[in-house]
Design an enzyme around this catalytic site. Structure first.
Site, PDB file in Angstrom:
ATOM      1  N   ASN A   8       0.859  -1.184   0.000  1.00 18.04           N
ATOM      2  CA  ASN A   8       0.000   0.000   0.000  1.00 18.04           C
ATOM      3  C   ASN A   8       0.895   1.234   0.000  1.00 18.04           C
ATOM      4  O   ASN A   8       1.466   1.589   1.024  1.00 18.04           O
ATOM      5  CB  ASN A   8      -0.897  -0.044   1.256  1.00 18.04           C
ATOM      6  CG  ASN A   8      -1.775   1.192   1.384  1.00 18.04           C
ATOM      7  OD1 ASN A   8      -1.880   1.981   0.441  1.00 18.04           O
ATOM      8  ND2 ASN A   8      -2.398   1.359   2.540  1.00 18.04           N
ATOM      9  N   TRP A   9       1.005   1.873  -1.170  1.00 17.60           N
ATOM     10  CA  TRP A   9       1.934   3.008  -1.285  1.00 17.60           C
ATOM     11  C   TRP A   9       1.367   4.307  -0.714  1.00 17.60           C
ATOM     12  O   TRP A   9       2.051   5.300  -0.631  1.00 17.60           O
ATOM     13  CB  TRP A   9       2.316   3.218  -2.748  1.00 17.60           C
ATOM     14  CG  TRP A   9       3.273   2.194  -3.275  1.00 17.60           C
ATOM     15  CD1 TRP A   9       3.891   1.195  -2.569  1.00 17.60           C
ATOM     16  CD2 TRP A   9       3.753   2.081  -4.620  1.00 17.60           C
ATOM     17  NE1 TRP A   9       4.712   0.482  -3.389  1.00 17.60           N
ATOM     18  CE2 TRP A   9       4.652   0.985  -4.656  1.00 17.60           C
ATOM     19  CE3 TRP A   9       3.518   2.784  -5.803  1.00 17.60           C
ATOM     20  CZ2 TRP A   9       5.309   0.606  -5.829  1.00 17.60           C
ATOM     21  CZ3 TRP A   9       4.168   2.395  -6.967  1.00 17.60           C
ATOM     22  CH2 TRP A   9       5.052   1.324  -6.976  1.00 17.60           C
ATOM     23  N   LYS A  10       0.088   4.321  -0.405  1.00 18.58           N
ATOM     24  CA  LYS A  10      -0.573   5.528   0.142  1.00 18.58           C
ATOM     25  C   LYS A  10      -0.281   6.740  -0.759  1.00 18.58           C
ATOM     26  O   LYS A  10      -0.186   6.586  -1.975  1.00 18.58           O
ATOM     27  CB  LYS A  10      -0.131   5.751   1.585  1.00 18.58           C
ATOM     28  CG  LYS A  10      -0.330   4.497   2.445  1.00 18.58           C
ATOM     29  CD  LYS A  10      -0.160   4.742   3.904  1.00 18.58           C
ATOM     30  CE  LYS A  10      -0.386   3.439   4.661  1.00 18.58           C
ATOM     31  NZ  LYS A  10      -0.308   3.579   6.102  1.00 18.58           N
ATOM     32  N   HIS A  97      -9.885   1.649   4.616  1.00 20.45           N
ATOM     33  CA  HIS A  97      -8.635   1.882   5.351  1.00 20.45           C
ATOM     34  C   HIS A  97      -8.869   2.897   6.469  1.00 20.45           C
ATOM     35  O   HIS A  97      -9.599   3.871   6.284  1.00 20.45           O
ATOM     36  CB  HIS A  97      -7.543   2.374   4.391  1.00 20.45           C
ATOM     37  CG  HIS A  97      -6.184   2.294   5.015  1.00 20.45           C
ATOM     38  ND1 HIS A  97      -5.741   3.212   5.930  1.00 20.45           N
ATOM     39  CD2 HIS A  97      -5.196   1.374   4.892  1.00 20.45           C
ATOM     40  CE1 HIS A  97      -4.532   2.861   6.337  1.00 20.45           C
ATOM     41  NE2 HIS A  97      -4.173   1.754   5.729  1.00 20.45           N
ATOM     42  N   GLU A 149      -6.036  -4.636  10.749  1.00 18.59           N
ATOM     43  CA  GLU A 149      -5.018  -3.621  11.004  1.00 18.59           C
ATOM     44  C   GLU A 149      -5.332  -2.862  12.290  1.00 18.59           C
ATOM     45  O   GLU A 149      -6.103  -1.897  12.271  1.00 18.59           O
ATOM     46  CB  GLU A 149      -4.973  -2.612   9.855  1.00 18.59           C
ATOM     47  CG  GLU A 149      -4.614  -3.203   8.515  1.00 18.59           C
ATOM     48  CD  GLU A 149      -3.961  -2.177   7.599  1.00 18.59           C
ATOM     49  OE1 GLU A 149      -2.824  -2.402   7.207  1.00 18.59           O
ATOM     50  OE2 GLU A 149      -4.592  -1.147   7.302  1.00 18.59           O
ATOM     51  N   GLY A 211       2.712  -1.098   4.350  1.00 21.75           N
ATOM     52  CA  GLY A 211       2.753   0.310   3.976  1.00 21.75           C
ATOM     53  C   GLY A 211       4.193   0.772   3.795  1.00 21.75           C
ATOM     54  O   GLY A 211       4.826   0.498   2.766  1.00 21.75           O
TER      55      GLY A 211
HETATM   56  P1  PGA Z   1       2.373   0.445   7.701  1.00 18.36           P
HETATM   57  O1  PGA Z   1       0.975   0.676   6.998  1.00 18.36           O
HETATM   58  O2  PGA Z   1       2.945  -0.846   7.164  1.00 18.36           O
HETATM   59  O3  PGA Z   1       3.196   1.634   7.306  1.00 18.36           O
HETATM   60  O4  PGA Z   1       2.135   0.366   9.165  1.00 18.36           O
HETATM   61  C1  PGA Z   1       0.045  -0.358   6.833  1.00 18.36           C
HETATM   62  C2  PGA Z   1      -1.246   0.197   6.286  1.00 18.36           C
HETATM   63  O5  PGA Z   1      -1.666   1.268   6.733  1.00 18.36           O
HETATM   64  O6  PGA Z   1      -1.872  -0.388   5.397  1.00 18.36           O
END
Ligand code: PGA
Length: 229
Positions: A8-10, A97, A149, A211
């Site tokens: 998940n590159w956000k 999310h 999550e 992420g």
């Molecule tokens: P993170 O993010 O691996 O940076 O904790 C995970 C996510 O929010 O999907």
């Protein structure tokens, strides 16, 4: 069931940065056995078609996913991207999310409508949930994947506060009781190369949502390399 690793590159990466990531990934690829894992990369909408083109050329073992989708089909909804527009471009869409729930007021009702849109267009929804209540309205969605999550575990990198793998496994088991044992449950939150094996060893956890540690191709491949067995 092959292990599913979702990047998940956000809100990161321009088109050229995404292509660069793919090049880096291609260089590292020989270091892991792709038959053990199914890899999904979720970039921003703007990058999807370019990445799709590159993936066709390079034949790298990566499927694409989107980070969001509209609950609406079409019409007066400025700025939205529908499931119909994503059809043919992605196989997966992340919905629910916690960052979207928090910053954009996404409710369980909206999320369940998004799941319906995914179903209509043959896209697999990856529903993020920090507790069992957040599965509401999506339990029966076709091919549903759930990413458990816990809020306090997300994006803590640097400090690293992942969930306890036994606890995550217990919750994943409860999620399966609701959505069905054939559906995948992923764990997400501060996953990195040194903790991946603890989650991978747990029987109810069928994959990971990554992420921060997915932004650098080399670090991402480090995670994939742990999936050898
Ligand atoms: P993170 O993010 O691996 O940076 O904790 C995970 C996510 O929010 O999907």
């Amino acid at each position: 069931m092959r292990y599913l690793i979702v990047a998940n590159w956000k809100l990161n990466k321009t088109i050229s940065e995404a292509i660069e990531w793919l090049k880096e990934f291609g260089i590292q690829k020989t270091e892991f056995r792709s038959q053990n894992v199914k890899i999904v990369v979720c970039p921003s909408f703007t990058v999807l078609s370019e990445l799709q083109r590159e993936l066709k050329k390079t034949k790298l073992p990566i499927k694409l996913g989107a980070q969001n989708v509209s609950q609406f089909e079409k019409g007066q909804y400025t700025g939205e991207v529908s499931a119909g527009m994503l059809q043919g471009l992605v196989n997966y869409v992340i919905i629910g999310h916690s960052e979207i729930r928090k910053h954009f007021g996404e409710t369980d009702q909206i999320i369940s409508e998004k799941a319906k849109q995914c179903e209509k267009y043959g896209i697999t929804p990856i529903l993020c949930a920090s507790n069992l209540d957040q599965l509401r309205g999506c339990e029966k969605a076709k091919d549903l994947v759930v990413a458990y999550e816990p809020l306090e575990a997300i994006s803590t990198e640097g400090e690293f506060h992942p969930d306890d793998p036994d606890h995550a496994n217990e919750i994943a088991g409860k999620i399966k009781e609701i959505i069905g044992s054939k559906n995948r449950v992923l764990y997400g939150g501060s996953v990195h190369k040194d903790n991946v094996k603890y989650f991978a060893a747990r029987k109810n956890i069928d994959g990971l949502l990554v992420g921060q540690a997915s932004l650098d191709a080399e670090r991402f491949v480090e995670i994939l390399k742990k999936m050898k067995n």
